[in-house]
Design a protein around this motif. Structure first.
Motif, PDB file in Angstrom:
ATOM      1  N   ASN A   5       0.814  -1.213   0.000  1.00  0.00           N
ATOM      2  CA  ASN A   5       0.000   0.000   0.000  1.00  0.00           C
ATOM      3  C   ASN A   5       0.852   1.269   0.000  1.00  0.00           C
ATOM      4  O   ASN A   5       0.333   2.347   0.223  1.00  0.00           O
ATOM      5  CB  ASN A   5      -0.921   0.013   1.224  1.00  0.00           C
TER       6      ASN A   5
ATOM      7  N   GLU B 151       4.112   7.694  -1.018  1.00  0.00           N
ATOM      8  CA  GLU B 151       2.675   7.866  -1.179  1.00  0.00           C
ATOM      9  C   GLU B 151       1.999   6.604  -0.662  1.00  0.00           C
ATOM     10  O   GLU B 151       2.392   5.492  -1.011  1.00  0.00           O
ATOM     11  CB  GLU B 151       2.347   8.093  -2.654  1.00  0.00           C
TER      12      GLU B 151
ATOM     13  N   ARG C 112      -1.727   4.455   0.285  1.00  0.00           N
ATOM     14  CA  ARG C 112      -3.114   4.315  -0.168  1.00  0.00           C
ATOM     15  C   ARG C 112      -4.067   5.047   0.773  1.00  0.00           C
ATOM     16  O   ARG C 112      -5.039   5.631   0.348  1.00  0.00           O
ATOM     17  CB  ARG C 112      -3.473   2.842  -0.252  1.00  0.00           C
ATOM     18  N   ASP C 113      -3.738   5.022   2.084  1.00  0.00           N
ATOM     19  CA  ASP C 113      -4.577   5.716   3.069  1.00  0.00           C
ATOM     20  C   ASP C 113      -3.726   6.047   4.299  1.00  0.00           C
ATOM     21  O   ASP C 113      -2.549   5.698   4.371  1.00  0.00           O
ATOM     22  CB  ASP C 113      -5.796   4.875   3.442  1.00  0.00           C
TER      23      ASP C 113
ATOM     24  N   VAL D 177      -7.363  13.097  -6.974  1.00  0.00           N
ATOM     25  CA  VAL D 177      -7.289  11.719  -7.455  1.00  0.00           C
ATOM     26  C   VAL D 177      -8.432  10.949  -6.779  1.00  0.00           C
ATOM     27  O   VAL D 177      -8.642  11.099  -5.568  1.00  0.00           O
ATOM     28  CB  VAL D 177      -5.916  11.091  -7.095  1.00  0.00           C
ATOM     29  N   PRO D 178      -9.152  10.124  -7.519  1.00  0.00           N
ATOM     30  CA  PRO D 178     -10.322   9.444  -6.940  1.00  0.00           C
ATOM     31  C   PRO D 178     -10.006   8.602  -5.697  1.00  0.00           C
ATOM     32  O   PRO D 178     -10.800   8.559  -4.769  1.00  0.00           O
ATOM     33  CB  PRO D 178     -10.831   8.551  -8.077  1.00  0.00           C
ATOM     34  N   GLU D 179      -8.852   7.935  -5.640  1.00  0.00           N
ATOM     35  CA  GLU D 179      -8.529   7.088  -4.488  1.00  0.00           C
ATOM     36  C   GLU D 179      -8.107   7.902  -3.269  1.00  0.00           C
ATOM     37  O   GLU D 179      -8.027   7.375  -2.169  1.00  0.00           O
ATOM     38  CB  GLU D 179      -7.396   6.114  -4.844  1.00  0.00           C
ATOM     39  N   GLN D 180      -7.778   9.168  -3.469  1.00  0.00           N
ATOM     40  CA  GLN D 180      -7.312  10.090  -2.437  1.00  0.00           C
ATOM     41  C   GLN D 180      -6.141   9.511  -1.628  1.00  0.00           C
ATOM     42  O   GLN D 180      -6.232   9.308  -0.414  1.00  0.00           O
ATOM     43  CB  GLN D 180      -8.456  10.495  -1.504  1.00  0.00           C
ATOM     44  N   PRO D 181      -5.001   9.267  -2.312  1.00  0.00           N
ATOM     45  CA  PRO D 181      -3.827   8.760  -1.601  1.00  0.00           C
ATOM     46  C   PRO D 181      -3.215   9.840  -0.712  1.00  0.00           C
ATOM     47  O   PRO D 181      -3.536  11.022  -0.839  1.00  0.00           O
ATOM     48  CB  PRO D 181      -2.869   8.372  -2.728  1.00  0.00           C
TER      49      PRO D 181
END
Length: 181
Positions: free
Chosen positions: A107, A127, A129-130, A161-165
């Motif tokens: 991640n 970076e 993922r969350d 970015v849609p995933e908002q990393p």
């Protein structure tokens, strides 16, 4: 019967070919002597230039010439830069890379790795993922033998970015342990 004529010392007749060969040999010998002297002088000059260059490169001018304060500062800055590069090269890079590669990073994406050998620190930009993945990565770095005092310098959630990393920067002290100097 004819009279015998015994000539034990015959006359040498000089021919133009013989004289020209002799003259050519003398000219060739004189030319070689002149060229040899010229090369000797040039070799002495080159030796003098080489010695002068060696003295300049080693800083030995033969005389006690004092440097101006600006030249002294510039020389000190150059020496500090050379020491910094030398310290960077002596770092155990393979161990640091092996440590980072061995960590599970499903991640996490490492973006940059910026070492500072003078301070013994390394800055990691990555970076996640969350936020949970970022904190987990931080804890795993702290648990390694190579890095200590891991601290979060900054983080931001990438909203476009849609995933908002989460992009973040970490700073850590890079322990060199028993590295060879």
């Amino acid at each position: 019967m004819r009279a015998l004529m015994l000539d034990f010392q015959p006359r040498h007749r000089s021919t133009p070919l013989g004289w020209s060969l002799l003259a050519g040999g003398v000219v060739l010998a004189l030319t070689c002597v002149v060229i040899q002297q010229h090369l000797s002088v040039e070799a002495e000059q080159q030796q003098g230039h080489l010695q002068t260059t060696q003295r300049v490169l080693t800083g030995d001018t033969g005389t006690k010439v004092s440097l101006t304060p600006a030249e002294t500062r510039e020389q000190a800055q150059n020496l500090a830069e050379m020491r910094k590069v030398s310290q960077q090269l002596r770092r155990p890079w393979e161990r640091l890379f092996a440590t980072l590669e061995a960590m599970p990073r499903e991640n996490i994406a490492l973006l940059t790795l910026t070492p500072d050998a003078r301070k013994g620190q390394v800055r990691i930009s990555a970076e996640a993922r969350d936020l949970e993945a970022m904190l987990d990565f931080h804890q795993r770095l702290e648990a390694t033998d190579e890095l200590s005092d891991v601290s979060l310098l900054s983080h931001e959630i990438v909203a476009n970015v849609p995933e908002q990393p989460v992009r973040f920067n970490l700073s850590a002290t890079w322990e060199i342990g028993d590295a060879n100097p």
